[in-house]
Design an enzyme around this catalytic site. Structure first.
Site, PDB file in Angstrom:
ATOM      1  N   ASN A   1      -6.656   0.786  -2.978  1.00  0.00           N
ATOM      2  CA  ASN A   1      -7.550   1.385  -1.973  1.00  0.00           C
ATOM      3  C   ASN A   1      -7.038   2.771  -1.554  1.00  0.00           C
ATOM      4  OD1 ASN A   1      -5.378   0.153  -0.672  1.00  0.00           O
ATOM      5  ND2 ASN A   1      -6.522  -0.294   1.177  1.00  0.00           N
TER       6      ASN A   1
ATOM      7  N   HIS B   1      -8.987 -10.514  -1.354  1.00  0.00           N
ATOM      8  CA  HIS B   1      -8.800 -10.389   0.092  1.00  0.00           C
ATOM      9  C   HIS B   1      -9.939 -11.204   0.693  1.00  0.00           C
ATOM     10  CE1 HIS B   1      -8.563  -7.759   3.899  1.00  0.00           C
ATOM     11  NE2 HIS B   1      -9.734  -8.363   4.002  1.00  0.00           N
TER      12      HIS B   1
ATOM     13  N   ARG C   1      -0.448   4.297  -0.655  1.00  0.00           N
ATOM     14  CA  ARG C   1      -1.343   5.317  -0.062  1.00  0.00           C
ATOM     15  C   ARG C   1      -1.562   6.582  -0.891  1.00  0.00           C
ATOM     16  NH1 ARG C   1      -3.523   1.687   3.237  1.00  0.00           N
ATOM     17  NH2 ARG C   1      -2.380   1.252   5.144  1.00  0.00           N
TER      18      ARG C   1
ATOM     19  N   ASP D   1      -8.748  -5.152  -2.592  1.00  0.00           N
ATOM     20  CA  ASP D   1      -8.081  -5.399  -1.307  1.00  0.00           C
ATOM     21  C   ASP D   1      -8.475  -4.410  -0.216  1.00  0.00           C
ATOM     22  OD1 ASP D   1      -6.249  -6.874   0.338  1.00  0.00           O
ATOM     23  OD2 ASP D   1      -5.044  -5.070   0.328  1.00  0.00           O
TER      24      ASP D   1
ATOM     25  N   ASP E   1       2.227  -6.985   2.081  1.00  0.00           N
ATOM     26  CA  ASP E   1       1.043  -6.260   2.558  1.00  0.00           C
ATOM     27  C   ASP E   1       1.496  -5.071   3.423  1.00  0.00           C
ATOM     28  OD1 ASP E   1      -1.542  -5.460   2.920  1.00  0.00           O
ATOM     29  OD2 ASP E   1      -2.098  -7.053   4.300  1.00  0.00           O
TER      30      ASP E   1
ATOM     31  N   HIS F   1       0.854  -1.181   0.000  1.00  0.00           N
ATOM     32  CA  HIS F   1       0.000   0.000   0.000  1.00  0.00           C
ATOM     33  C   HIS F   1       0.892   1.235   0.000  1.00  0.00           C
ATOM     34  CE1 HIS F   1      -3.664  -2.356   0.777  1.00  0.00           C
ATOM     35  NE2 HIS F   1      -2.854  -3.147   1.453  1.00  0.00           N
TER      36      HIS F   1
END
Ligand code: ZN
Length: 403
Positions: free
Chosen positions: A70, A155, A40, A128, A283, A38
């Site tokens: 995400n 996920h 972000r 996810d 992750d 991630h």
């Protein structure tokens, strides 16, 4: 660059600088590939950016990272995907391969423009953070992605079983009085995805497998010839739910799926050894201090771990639980194969399998200081990372200055 006296091969000459590096005690490996992290950006730059996240990746020995969608906005349109690719082109120090959302805004109601997203560079699809809850939606997603050669990464979590869950449901959660997230909450979704892969003939990739039951479902599916691949994280391989108890409700141990029991941990290692689990993926989930500095139940899920991944996994090698060559395969060739990619020829990492260092959260390159390993001494260290023939991380220089 000339690297001399390596432990695992003859002197190596790499394109680029004229520098000569003393490789005594060091091992040269292909750059690591992370299927799941991630970064972000856009939307949560206070947690991480593409610049800081890829610096952290380089410090962890990763030269290719696949970033999850995400973000805010979600990576579910060609415009947002191109925006991410453009920031990465300007600011990333390692290769960034974006993963696009399966459904619009990851809401599970309508498929995203998957074909267009794939054409624009999405290497895979995932919602996810959430599962694709509707089985019918997942079936269509698998069929559609398969038609243009992409995989859906799920996920696996049945929200009806996991709602409110803060940690693995078991003896430790009972002792701590925290709401549980049962292993079955993952396993029923893994079983569903396997059934859909069998039905459609399309491959499904299971993200961050955490329980012994999931390993068994995937193992049986592979034996039956069903097209399923899977990944496991460094923390599920090396930590258990007891860390939450020992850490006195340390919110940095709160992760989704949760840290599970020792039996689960052993099953995950067994899954790597027999090929049930294809790859190790971090992750990496950086968060701001405020997201973790609260009651355990309110804290955000996630661990910032891309910089500690290799060293913590070396703990398994030093303990005789995982062969070094298999660990390397699970960090390089195997994750690339999950996406149908070859390893780039000009990405390298130089590691010292025996160097000890103590994790200091304040010194991480990531903006996410949320590591349960702060203050822990690990054995195994990334010394130099080269991406596209360019040095992107260099701890040798630091070591030379210190000695
Ligand atoms: Zn996830």
């Amino acid at each position: 660059m000339l690297i001399r006296n390596l432990r695992n091969r003859a002197d190596v000459r790499l394109e680029g600088s004229e520098e000569v590096v003393d490789g005594r005690g060091l091992v040269l490996l292909p750059g690591f590939v992370d299927l799941h992290c991630h970064l972000r950006q856009p939307g949560f730059e206070h947690k991480e950016t593409i610049a800081t996240g890829t610096l952290a990746a380089a410090a962890g020995g990763f030269t290719t990272v696949c970033c999850m969608p995400n973000t805010e906005p979600t990576i579910d349109t060609v415009g947002t995907l191109q925006h991410v690719v453009e920031i990465a082109r300007q600011e990333a120090v390692v290769r960034v391969l974006p993963i696009a959302a399966v459904t619009r805004a990851r809401r599970g109601a309508e498929l995203s423009d998957m074909a267009e997203l794939a054409a624009a560079g999405a290497v895979a699809f995932s919602d996810d953070g959430s599962p694709v809850a509707s089985s019918s939606m997942m079936r269509h997603a698998l069929e559609y992605a398969n038609s243009f050669g992409r995989v859906v990464i799920d996920h696996c979590e049945d929200p009806a079983l996991t709602k409110g869950g803060a940690m693995h449901e078991g003896q430790v959660s009972e002792r701590l009085g925290l709401p549980g997230w049962p292993a079955a909450g993952e396993e029923v979704m893994v079983a569903r995805d396997v059934a859909l892969a069998a039905q459609t003939g399309a491959r499904v990739h299971i993200a961050h497998v955490s329980s012994a039951g999931s390993v068994q479902v995937i193992r049986d599916a592979k034996r039956r010839g069903i097209r399923v691949t899977s990944e496991v994280t460094p923390h599920h391989l090396t930590l258990t739910d007891e860390w939450i108890e020992r850490g006195a409700y340390d919110a940095n141990c709160k992760v989704n799926p949760p840290l599970r029991s020792e039996g689960d941990q052993l099953a995950l290692i067994e899954g790597l050894l027999d090929g049930t689990i294809d790859a190790i993926a971090t992750d990496h989930a950086p968060h701001a201090m405020a997201d973790k500095a609260c009651e355990f139940e309110q804290a955000a899920f996630g661990i910032s771990n891309i910089e500690t991944a290799f060293a913590s996994l070396m703990g398994l090698v030093h303990a005789g639980k995982l062969p070094f060559d298999l660990l390397v395969d699970k960090l390089t060739r195997s994750p690339a194969a999950v996406l149908g990619l070859d390893l780039p020829a000009d990405d390298w990492v130089l590691v010292d399998p025996d160097a000890e260092w103590t994790v200091d959260a304040a010194r991480l390159h990531s903006r996410g200081r949320n590591t349960p390993l702060h203050g822990h001494t690990l054995r195994g260290r990334v010394m130099l990372t080269i991406c596209r023939g360019r040095v992107v991380y260099d701890a040798l220089r630091e070591a030379a200055i210190a000695s």
